[in-house]
Design an enzyme around this catalytic site. Structure first.
Site, PDB file in Angstrom:
ATOM      1  N   ARG A 152       3.256   0.044  -5.254  1.00  0.00           N
ATOM      2  CA  ARG A 152       3.074  -0.575  -3.946  1.00  0.00           C
ATOM      3  C   ARG A 152       1.717  -1.271  -3.820  1.00  0.00           C
ATOM      4  O   ARG A 152       1.447  -1.935  -2.820  1.00  0.00           O
ATOM      5  CB  ARG A 152       3.182   0.485  -2.846  1.00  0.00           C
ATOM      6  CG  ARG A 152       4.505   1.209  -2.832  1.00  0.00           C
ATOM      7  CD  ARG A 152       4.534   2.241  -1.742  1.00  0.00           C
ATOM      8  NE  ARG A 152       4.531   1.619  -0.434  1.00  0.00           N
ATOM      9  CZ  ARG A 152       5.601   1.181   0.204  1.00  0.00           C
ATOM     10  NH1 ARG A 152       6.775   1.305  -0.358  1.00  0.00           N
ATOM     11  NH2 ARG A 152       5.507   0.629   1.378  1.00  0.00           N
ATOM     12  N   ASN A 192      -0.707   1.595   5.952  1.00  0.00           N
ATOM     13  CA  ASN A 192       0.086   0.611   5.220  1.00  0.00           C
ATOM     14  C   ASN A 192       0.653  -0.348   6.247  1.00  0.00           C
ATOM     15  O   ASN A 192       1.239   0.095   7.233  1.00  0.00           O
ATOM     16  CB  ASN A 192       1.216   1.324   4.462  1.00  0.00           C
ATOM     17  CG  ASN A 192       2.260   0.363   3.943  1.00  0.00           C
ATOM     18  OD1 ASN A 192       1.959  -0.781   3.625  1.00  0.00           O
ATOM     19  ND2 ASN A 192       3.500   0.817   3.861  1.00  0.00           N
ATOM     20  N   GLY A 193       0.438  -1.658   6.030  1.00  0.00           N
ATOM     21  CA  GLY A 193       0.939  -2.645   6.979  1.00  0.00           C
ATOM     22  C   GLY A 193      -0.178  -3.599   7.369  1.00  0.00           C
ATOM     23  O   GLY A 193      -1.205  -3.675   6.682  1.00  0.00           O
ATOM     24  N   TRP A 215      -3.059  -2.421  -1.736  1.00  0.00           N
ATOM     25  CA  TRP A 215      -2.806  -3.804  -2.121  1.00  0.00           C
ATOM     26  C   TRP A 215      -3.466  -4.635  -1.038  1.00  0.00           C
ATOM     27  O   TRP A 215      -2.985  -4.689   0.094  1.00  0.00           O
ATOM     28  CB  TRP A 215      -1.301  -4.083  -2.167  1.00  0.00           C
ATOM     29  CG  TRP A 215      -0.947  -5.411  -2.750  1.00  0.00           C
ATOM     30  CD1 TRP A 215      -0.752  -5.725  -4.071  1.00  0.00           C
ATOM     31  CD2 TRP A 215      -0.724  -6.638  -2.034  1.00  0.00           C
ATOM     32  NE1 TRP A 215      -0.430  -7.048  -4.207  1.00  0.00           N
ATOM     33  CE2 TRP A 215      -0.411  -7.631  -2.983  1.00  0.00           C
ATOM     34  CE3 TRP A 215      -0.777  -6.993  -0.684  1.00  0.00           C
ATOM     35  CZ2 TRP A 215      -0.138  -8.954  -2.617  1.00  0.00           C
ATOM     36  CZ3 TRP A 215      -0.509  -8.302  -0.324  1.00  0.00           C
ATOM     37  CH2 TRP A 215      -0.193  -9.272  -1.290  1.00  0.00           C
ATOM     38  N   LYS A 253       5.391  -4.181  -5.578  1.00  0.00           N
ATOM     39  CA  LYS A 253       6.850  -4.118  -5.625  1.00  0.00           C
ATOM     40  C   LYS A 253       7.472  -4.260  -4.248  1.00  0.00           C
ATOM     41  O   LYS A 253       8.441  -4.972  -4.054  1.00  0.00           O
ATOM     42  CB  LYS A 253       7.282  -2.791  -6.234  1.00  0.00           C
ATOM     43  CG  LYS A 253       8.785  -2.721  -6.403  1.00  0.00           C
ATOM     44  CD  LYS A 253       9.179  -1.707  -7.410  1.00  0.00           C
ATOM     45  CE  LYS A 253      10.628  -1.853  -7.765  1.00  0.00           C
ATOM     46  NZ  LYS A 253      10.922  -3.105  -8.463  1.00  0.00           N
ATOM     47  N   CYS A 259       0.843  -1.193   0.000  1.00  0.00           N
ATOM     48  CA  CYS A 259       0.000   0.000   0.000  1.00  0.00           C
ATOM     49  C   CYS A 259       0.884   1.251   0.000  1.00  0.00           C
ATOM     50  O   CYS A 259       1.998   1.238   0.513  1.00  0.00           O
ATOM     51  CB  CYS A 259      -0.931   0.087   1.197  1.00  0.00           C
ATOM     52  SG  CYS A 259      -2.012  -1.323   1.360  1.00  0.00           S
ATOM     53  N   GLU A 278       5.857 -13.547 -13.919  1.00  0.00           N
ATOM     54  CA  GLU A 278       5.224 -12.453 -13.167  1.00  0.00           C
ATOM     55  C   GLU A 278       4.571 -11.406 -14.050  1.00  0.00           C
ATOM     56  O   GLU A 278       3.614 -10.777 -13.631  1.00  0.00           O
ATOM     57  CB  GLU A 278       6.172 -11.830 -12.128  1.00  0.00           C
ATOM     58  CG  GLU A 278       7.382 -11.113 -12.640  1.00  0.00           C
ATOM     59  CD  GLU A 278       8.293 -10.599 -11.516  1.00  0.00           C
ATOM     60  OE1 GLU A 278       7.866 -10.518 -10.359  1.00  0.00           O
ATOM     61  OE2 GLU A 278       9.446 -10.268 -11.825  1.00  0.00           O
ATOM     62  N   HIS A 303      14.795 -35.974 -13.426  1.00  0.00           N
ATOM     63  CA  HIS A 303      14.260 -36.478 -12.160  1.00  0.00           C
ATOM     64  C   HIS A 303      12.822 -36.033 -11.934  1.00  0.00           C
ATOM     65  O   HIS A 303      12.408 -35.852 -10.792  1.00  0.00           O
ATOM     66  CB  HIS A 303      15.171 -36.036 -11.008  1.00  0.00           C
ATOM     67  CG  HIS A 303      16.551 -36.578 -11.150  1.00  0.00           C
ATOM     68  ND1 HIS A 303      16.869 -37.888 -10.895  1.00  0.00           N
ATOM     69  CD2 HIS A 303      17.700 -35.997 -11.590  1.00  0.00           C
ATOM     70  CE1 HIS A 303      18.149 -38.088 -11.147  1.00  0.00           C
ATOM     71  NE2 HIS A 303      18.677 -36.952 -11.573  1.00  0.00           N
ATOM     72  N   GLU A 354      15.838 -16.439 -12.556  1.00  0.00           N
ATOM     73  CA  GLU A 354      15.384 -15.064 -12.748  1.00  0.00           C
ATOM     74  C   GLU A 354      14.585 -14.924 -14.050  1.00  0.00           C
ATOM     75  O   GLU A 354      13.541 -14.272 -14.082  1.00  0.00           O
ATOM     76  CB  GLU A 354      16.594 -14.116 -12.731  1.00  0.00           C
ATOM     77  CG  GLU A 354      16.285 -12.665 -12.970  1.00  0.00           C
ATOM     78  CD  GLU A 354      15.339 -12.028 -11.947  1.00  0.00           C
ATOM     79  OE1 GLU A 354      15.026 -12.668 -10.925  1.00  0.00           O
ATOM     80  OE2 GLU A 354      14.908 -10.889 -12.211  1.00  0.00           O
ATOM     81  N   LYS A 377      10.717 -13.666 -14.228  1.00  0.00           N
ATOM     82  CA  LYS A 377      10.328 -12.494 -15.031  1.00  0.00           C
ATOM     83  C   LYS A 377       9.157 -12.854 -15.941  1.00  0.00           C
ATOM     84  O   LYS A 377       8.190 -12.126 -16.033  1.00  0.00           O
ATOM     85  CB  LYS A 377      11.498 -12.014 -15.913  1.00  0.00           C
ATOM     86  CG  LYS A 377      12.571 -11.214 -15.234  1.00  0.00           C
ATOM     87  CD  LYS A 377      12.266  -9.755 -15.031  1.00  0.00           C
ATOM     88  CE  LYS A 377      11.759  -9.426 -13.682  1.00  0.00           C
ATOM     89  NZ  LYS A 377      12.459  -9.720 -12.501  1.00  0.00           N
TER      90      LYS A 377
HETATM   91  C1  G6P Z   1       8.789  -8.241  -4.789  1.00  0.00           C
HETATM   92  C2  G6P Z   1       9.209  -7.656  -6.114  1.00  0.00           C
HETATM   93  C3  G6P Z   1      10.467  -8.336  -6.614  1.00  0.00           C
HETATM   94  C4  G6P Z   1      11.574  -8.244  -5.583  1.00  0.00           C
HETATM   95  C5  G6P Z   1      11.108  -8.786  -4.231  1.00  0.00           C
HETATM   96  C6  G6P Z   1      12.094  -8.445  -3.137  1.00  0.00           C
HETATM   97  O1  G6P Z   1       8.352  -9.545  -4.946  1.00  0.00           O
HETATM   98  O2  G6P Z   1       8.168  -7.781  -7.079  1.00  0.00           O
HETATM   99  O3  G6P Z   1      10.889  -7.730  -7.821  1.00  0.00           O
HETATM  100  O4  G6P Z   1      12.674  -8.962  -6.021  1.00  0.00           O
HETATM  101  O5  G6P Z   1       9.870  -8.188  -3.846  1.00  0.00           O
HETATM  102  O6  G6P Z   1      12.081  -7.058  -2.935  1.00  0.00           O
HETATM  103  P1  G6P Z   1      13.291  -6.226  -2.357  1.00  0.00           P
HETATM  104  O7  G6P Z   1      12.788  -4.808  -2.333  1.00  0.00           O
HETATM  105  O8  G6P Z   1      13.555  -6.756  -0.984  1.00  0.00           O
HETATM  106  O9  G6P Z   1      14.443  -6.410  -3.262  1.00  0.00           O
END
Ligand code: G6P
Length: 609
Positions: A27, A101-102, A75, A604, A2, A489, A505, A482, A486
């Site tokens: 957020r 937020n929280g 969120w 994020k 949020c 997501e 396996h 990674e 990507k």
């Molecule tokens: C979320 C984001 C990711 C990020 C992760 C960790 O899931 O979408 O892109 O890698 O959080 O976030 P941080 O701010 O701790 O790197």
């Protein structure tokens, strides 16, 4: 997660709050709302949907008059996205409005107690208990009521609060959720994060846990939880204003992909001096480095993948055992943290709840914590013993690209520095690697300059794919993790990553006609092994996409398409091979018509467990 923004000053609040919220949509973006004090009453506008819906509803803010207000982009955690569950929340007689937020962990207990007292609740949120509690304690002294409420709340919160009978005051408080205070010539702000107010000011204060701030049109007063006035030092944010704008790119993600050469250069260059690596902020003597017995790398999401790459690189170069943990696991598994252990927490935001908790776990057990952090002044940055900043600038797109790349660079710097001090690599190897390290930004640039249209073409072939697998060996496996994240997501294509040798396996049972298998081959000594795995999946109907070093023609023979990356030291290949994978995901998601910067269900900055 949020996002919160608040304003008190000389200008109309609503348009400023909407502008600020637009920078915080990363957020959360399932609903949004505003509370504006119009001089007499506190007016609320809130609705489910993107910020655009709220902006249309309030005519860009013009429909809400007043120069004091709070805003929120949500969120959802407790209660599905809906108009009612949107913030701000307000008490029955509309005299107190709150954005949050929280997560209030004990909200059910509080809610039950308030219900017994006759309070009625409109929403399913945990936040509503805050406003009702304030209502029950507010007898004309706002600070006293806020401090009292804080003693009742468990969990995490950043709160913005407006009282109807206080048209000249805005209050805010934080515990374990970020909150900053900004001061401009025309007004004062609260915000969850710097980009929200960057257009207005760079002068900020960082609120610490348990601190309360009272903003008036002329003053900023800080208090501790005992309501004793405290002094805080104003900090100047270095980020460039344009960094938080799209600057002509269709999406922030594309802009941030293109910013990688600069971001990586800015992270590496200041730490190379006289052909050596100097990491002043590490605060470790040569003796300390030689005595290292073990490193824990703890992180979430893409930052965890950086940790995985770090393990391969640090172990191989510096010969220090490295254990990589997801922060959500580390914090609850009672890890063995003994003398001689260094814990590295990697986080872009510096606010990820699990990573922050992991940091505290390590510190509590007496182990030194190094933060590799992008956001200056964030919670992890402040609590870590030492901080190595990644200089990526503000990252707005939910899917990380440039922050990830700078974190990789930080790993290489550490690995090489440790290796040199411990004498585990020769001077010649070090010099050679340093040359290659310095070339990475230009090599990323050349992939971007030459590869974008090819990647667009390749992506168009995979838009309709239902399942995908990313495979590789050694550091290529960590790049596969990674690349797979990507793709899933932002394009919502089912995707998994496996060490190529593990396919047989189990995962190979899932290969069908048309399954996409992206195979990474950048480790020359492992080419042949991975090529065998590519042949195995191809003969079962998979469409194989190879990502490999220039000159590896063999890979092209066993794949539908091949992408070539420039040659570099084998420890650094992730930095190059990930670029086409980012572009692939981006163009597949664009091809599917998805909102790349705001993928569904994600946020994020994950400030809840
Ligand atoms: C979320 C984001 C990711 C990020 C992760 C960790 O899931 O979408 O892109 O890698 O959080 O976030 P941080 O701010 O701790 O790197």
């Amino acid at each position: 997660m949020c996002g919160i923004v608040g304003y008190i000053g000389k200008e109309q609040a609503a348009p400023l709050l909407l502008e600020g919220l637009s920078k915080l949509e990363y957020r959360g973006y399932d609903s949004a709302g505003l509370a504006i004090h119009n001089g007499t009453d506190v007016e609320i506008s809130k609705c489910k949907g993107r910020l655009k819906v709220l902006s249309d509803l309030t005519e860009g803010g013009a429909a809400m008059q007043g120069s004091l207000g709070i805003g929120h982009t949500r969120w959802a955690t407790h209660g599905a996205p809906s108009d009612t569950n949107s913030h701000p929340h307000i008490n029955a007689n509309s005299s107190i409005a709150v954005v949050h937020n929280g997560i209030i962990e004990n909200y059910l207990k509080i809610k039950n107690r308030l219900l017994e007292k006759g309070y009625e609740f409109q929403s399913q949120t945990d936040t509503e208990v805050v406003v009702q509690l304030l209502d029950s304690y507010y007898k004309g002294d706002a600070l006293a009521a806020i401090a009292k409420v804080m003693t009742k709340l468990d969990g995490s919160y950043a709160l913005g609060i407006v009282f109807k009978d206080r048209p000249e005051e805005l209050f805010a408080v934080r515990k374990d959720s970020p909150l900053i205070v900004g001061v401009s010539e025309t007004g004062k702000f609260i915000a969850s994060d710097v980009p929200a107010i960057l257009k207005q000011t760079r002068d900020v204060y960082y609120l610490e846990n348990g601190e309360i701030v009272r903003l008036t049109r002329n003053e900023v007063n800080f208090y501790n939880s005992d309501l004793e006035p405290i002094e805080k030092e104003m900090k100047t944010v270095q980020w460039d204003i344009s960094a938080a704008e799209k600057g002509g790119y269709k999406h922030f993600m594309l802009k941030e992909i293109h910013e990688q050469p600069k971001a990586v250069r800015d992270t590496i260059n200041p730490r190379i001096r006289n052909n050596d690596i100097v990491i002043d902020e590490l605060n470790m003597s040569e003796e300390d480095i030689k005595n290292l017995k073990k490193i824990f790398i703890v992180a979430c999401g893409s930052a965890y993948h950086v940790g995985m790459t770090g393990k391969y690189v640090i172990e191989d170069l510096a010969r220090i055992p490295v254990e990589v943990d997801m922060a959500s696991e580390f914090r609850y598994r009672n890890p063995i943290l003994e003398e001689g252990t260094l814990t590295i927490i990697i986080s872009q935001s510096g606010e990820t709840a699990d990573s922050l908790a992991a940091l505290r776990e390590a510190k509590e057990k007496g182990v030194k914590v190094l933060g590799i952090i992008n956001v200056v002044g964030s919670s992890i940055a402040r609590e870590a013993d030492n901080v190595m900043y990644t200089w990526a600038g503000p990252e707005i797109a939910v899917a990380t690209t440039k922050a990830y790349s700078t974190q990789l660079a930080a790993m290489y710097l550490l690995a090489m520095h440790f290796a040199k001090v411990r004498g585990t690599i020769s001077g010649e190897q070090f010099d050679h690697m340093l040359q290659d390290l310095r070339r990475i930004p230009d090599q990323i640039q050349s992939i971007l300059d030459n590869g974008v249209s090819k990647l667009q073409y390749i992506a168009s072939h995979y838009v309709a794919v239902k399942d995908s697998f990313f495979i590789g060996r050694g550091v290529d496996y960590t790049t596969a993790l990674e690349g797979s994240l990507k793709l899933k997501e932002i394009s919502y294509i089912h995707s998994e990553a496996f060490p190529a040798g593990e396919l047989k396996h189990g995962p190979i049972a899932l290969i069908e006609e048309g399954t996409l298998v992206a195979a990474l081959l950048t480790q020359e000594d492992l080419y042949k092994k991975t090529i065998s795995n590519m042949v195995e999946v191809q003969s079962r109907g998979a469409r194989v996409l190879a990502i490999t070093n220039e000159g590896n023609e063999e890979a092209a023979k066993v794949s539908e398409m091949a992408i070539y990356i420039p040659n570099t030291d084998k420890h650094f290949t992730t930095s190059l091979s990930v670029i086409p994978l980012q572009l692939l995901s981006y163009y597949v998601a664009v091809g599917k018509g998805f909102d790349v910067d705001k993928p569904r269900n994600l946020a994020k900055s994950v400030t809840v467990e």
